[in-house]
Design an enzyme around this catalytic site. Sequence first.
Site, short mmCIF file in Angstrom:
data_model
loop_
_atom_site.label_atom_id
_atom_site.label_comp_id
_atom_site.label_asym_id
_atom_site.label_seq_id
_atom_site.Cartn_x
_atom_site.Cartn_y
_atom_site.Cartn_z
N GLY A 145 0.78 -1.23 0.00
CA GLY A 145 0.00 0.00 0.00
C GLY A 145 0.81 1.27 0.00
O GLY A 145 1.79 1.39 0.72
N ARG B 277 -8.94 6.91 3.10
CA ARG B 277 -9.88 8.03 2.89
C ARG B 277 -9.36 9.02 1.85
O ARG B 277 -8.16 9.16 1.65
CB ARG B 277 -10.03 8.82 4.20
CG ARG B 277 -10.87 8.16 5.22
CD ARG B 277 -11.32 9.17 6.25
NE ARG B 277 -10.30 9.55 7.22
CZ ARG B 277 -10.38 10.62 7.99
NH1 ARG B 277 -11.43 11.45 7.88
NH2 ARG B 277 -9.44 10.90 8.87
N SER C 11 -6.75 -1.66 9.16
CA SER C 11 -7.75 -1.22 8.17
C SER C 11 -8.93 -0.52 8.84
O SER C 11 -9.49 -1.03 9.82
CB SER C 11 -8.28 -2.43 7.39
OG SER C 11 -7.22 -3.26 6.97
N ASN C 12 -9.31 0.60 8.27
CA ASN C 12 -10.43 1.39 8.81
C ASN C 12 -11.77 0.98 8.24
O ASN C 12 -11.81 0.42 7.13
CB ASN C 12 -10.19 2.88 8.51
CG ASN C 12 -9.38 3.54 9.60
OD1 ASN C 12 -9.66 3.36 10.78
ND2 ASN C 12 -8.38 4.32 9.19
N ASP D 276 -2.56 7.21 17.35
CA ASP D 276 -3.17 8.25 18.19
C ASP D 276 -2.25 8.62 19.35
O ASP D 276 -2.13 9.79 19.72
CB ASP D 276 -4.54 7.76 18.71
CG ASP D 276 -5.49 7.45 17.58
OD1 ASP D 276 -5.58 8.25 16.64
OD2 ASP D 276 -6.12 6.37 17.60
N ARG E 35 0.75 10.59 17.97
CA ARG E 35 0.37 11.99 17.71
C ARG E 35 0.20 12.76 19.02
O ARG E 35 0.66 13.90 19.14
CB ARG E 35 -0.95 12.01 16.95
CG ARG E 35 -0.80 11.57 15.51
CD ARG E 35 -2.14 11.27 14.87
NE ARG E 35 -2.02 11.09 13.44
CZ ARG E 35 -2.90 10.42 12.70
NH1 ARG E 35 -3.97 9.86 13.27
NH2 ARG E 35 -2.72 10.31 11.41
N HIS F 226 -11.06 4.64 17.37
CA HIS F 226 -10.16 5.28 16.41
C HIS F 226 -10.94 5.97 15.29
O HIS F 226 -10.87 5.58 14.13
CB HIS F 226 -9.17 4.26 15.83
CG HIS F 226 -8.23 4.87 14.83
ND1 HIS F 226 -7.24 5.76 15.18
CD2 HIS F 226 -8.16 4.75 13.48
CE1 HIS F 226 -6.61 6.16 14.11
NE2 HIS F 226 -7.15 5.56 13.05
P1 NAD Z 1 -3.23 1.82 0.22
O1 NAD Z 1 -4.33 1.88 -0.80
O2 NAD Z 1 -2.00 2.59 -0.04
O3 NAD Z 1 -2.82 0.31 0.46
C1 NAD Z 1 -3.75 -0.69 0.71
C2 NAD Z 1 -3.20 -2.00 0.23
O4 NAD Z 1 -4.17 -3.00 0.52
C3 NAD Z 1 -2.90 -2.05 -1.29
O5 NAD Z 1 -1.63 -2.57 -1.48
C4 NAD Z 1 -3.95 -3.02 -1.81
O6 NAD Z 1 -3.48 -3.78 -2.88
C5 NAD Z 1 -4.14 -3.90 -0.58
N1 NAD Z 1 -5.39 -4.66 -0.62
C6 NAD Z 1 -6.62 -4.25 -0.97
N2 NAD Z 1 -7.48 -5.28 -0.88
C7 NAD Z 1 -6.78 -6.35 -0.47
C8 NAD Z 1 -7.10 -7.71 -0.20
N3 NAD Z 1 -8.34 -8.17 -0.34
N4 NAD Z 1 -6.12 -8.52 0.22
C9 NAD Z 1 -4.86 -8.06 0.38
N5 NAD Z 1 -4.50 -6.78 0.13
C10 NAD Z 1 -5.44 -5.96 -0.30
O7 NAD Z 1 -3.86 2.25 1.63
P2 NAD Z 1 -3.08 2.62 2.98
O8 NAD Z 1 -2.75 4.04 3.03
O9 NAD Z 1 -1.99 1.61 3.23
O10 NAD Z 1 -4.27 2.38 4.03
C11 NAD Z 1 -4.77 1.08 4.24
C12 NAD Z 1 -5.81 1.09 5.34
O11 NAD Z 1 -5.21 1.45 6.58
C13 NAD Z 1 -6.94 2.09 5.09
O12 NAD Z 1 -8.18 1.50 5.45
C14 NAD Z 1 -6.61 3.22 6.05
O13 NAD Z 1 -7.75 3.95 6.44
C15 NAD Z 1 -6.01 2.45 7.20
N6 NAD Z 1 -5.16 3.23 8.11
C16 NAD Z 1 -5.35 3.05 9.44
C17 NAD Z 1 -4.57 3.74 10.34
C18 NAD Z 1 -4.74 3.50 11.82
O14 NAD Z 1 -4.24 4.29 12.62
N7 NAD Z 1 -5.37 2.41 12.25
C19 NAD Z 1 -3.62 4.64 9.88
C20 NAD Z 1 -3.42 4.78 8.51
C21 NAD Z 1 -4.21 4.06 7.61
C1 LMR Z 2 -5.29 7.96 10.64
O1 LMR Z 2 -5.67 8.19 11.78
O2 LMR Z 2 -4.40 8.61 10.08
C2 LMR Z 2 -5.91 6.83 9.89
O3 LMR Z 2 -7.01 6.30 10.59
C3 LMR Z 2 -6.25 7.16 8.47
C4 LMR Z 2 -7.37 8.16 8.34
O4 LMR Z 2 -8.27 7.92 7.52
O5 LMR Z 2 -7.36 9.19 9.01
#
Ligand code: NAD
Ligand code: LMR
Length: 320
Positions: free
Chosen positions: A36, A84, A121-122, A153, A156, A180
């Site tokens: 990702g 997002r 994942s969110n 969190d 930050r 979250h």
């Molecule tokens: P991104 O689009 O850059 O990467 C997501 C990855 O998931 C991609 O490589 C995609 O190919 C892969 N993917 C999609 N469907 C899949 C599946 N079925 N099986 C395996 N892989 C799959 O997104 P990102 O910036 O890495 O964000 C990913 C998730 O993490 C989002 O939902 C985001 O909101 C969440 N996130 C959460 C936090 C937190 O604090 N918990 C922080 C940042 C991002």
């Molecule tokens: C964050 O807190 O940065 C993640 O949950 C990604 C988001 O959508 O804000």
Amino acid sequence: ALQGSFAPKAWKANQESCRGLQPVASYKVAVLGAGGGIANVKGVAADLSHCNTPPHVQDFTGASELGSCLKGVNVVVIPAGVPRKPGMTRDDLFNINANIVKTLVEAVADNCPDALIHIISNPVNSTVPIAAEVLKQKGVYDPKKLFGVTTLDVVRANTFVAQKKNLKLIDVDVPVVGGHAGITILPLLSKTKPSVSFTDEEVEQLTVRIQNAGTEVVEAKAGAGSATLSMAYAAARFVESSLRALDGDGDVYECSFVQSDLTDLPFFASRIKLGRNGVEALIPSDLGGLYEYEEKALEALKPELKASIEKGIAFVQKQP
Ligand code: NAD
Ligand code: LMR
């Protein structure tokens, strides 16, 4: 997806001395959704494999390789799914990410049911209950081993409080409880270490900034996704803490969104003690002696958090 093997004690011993290493435990970590925001997963694996650090990194692509990726794994990190764009809430990601998390957790249940599972994942407030329901259906749910990753969190909160109060960053620790998303993210500034006093205005300003920090990044990235680099830092911290705990370190504390009886909600983020079997204890003392602002914010977040948890549970239970 990626898999890496890591031996915390060997790494530490290697850092501390060049003499012969004792045999030590080694652990496997899988990251599902590892390409990702950065590159094709093969590129990520090639890139990481050049670091002079102990883990041996392997890449896996697609559903047909998921089982091989998960065999023998001790910790599974799940950031798979869509991020997002400006104007969206985390809950707007539910329709796509709920199914992704469900499918991946089914594979975890089939291939490494004893692993610690870190859900990134969110919307985390719903994807963790989804994972719990899937694991229950598969008959392998252990509430001590399922974690919603809320480390970002805390990261930050520590950064913003240190900046505001001119504190040495390394010393600052602010527990963040609740969930979250938006107002469900509740930093407990009253529990800041080192002990520091805040004006009412500072409490409000800092709380709102911490709650909106994800959105701050989403807006600054202007459509190119959400936090990735600070998230990688936070995920690395939480994985390292988990591996230290698995390896027998008896002094590991982190905040995480877990099954909980600290409030009337079935899942709640709080500080937890990590041990060899996952969550060893919840830390209830953080919820006592709150500022009045925090007391009110705690009550105010409960309806939203409850609804998000119930939405996740219903998603799995309603499937044929
Ligand atoms: P991104 O689009 O850059 O990467 C997501 C990855 O998931 C991609 O490589 C995609 O190919 C892969 N993917 C999609 N469907 C899949 C599946 N079925 N099986 C395996 N892989 C799959 O997104 P990102 O910036 O890495 O964000 C990913 C998730 O993490 C989002 O939902 C985001 O909101 C969440 N996130 C959460 C936090 C937190 O604090 N918990 C922080 C940042 C991002
Ligand atoms: C964050 O807190 O940065 C993640 O949950 C990604 C988001 O959508 O804000």
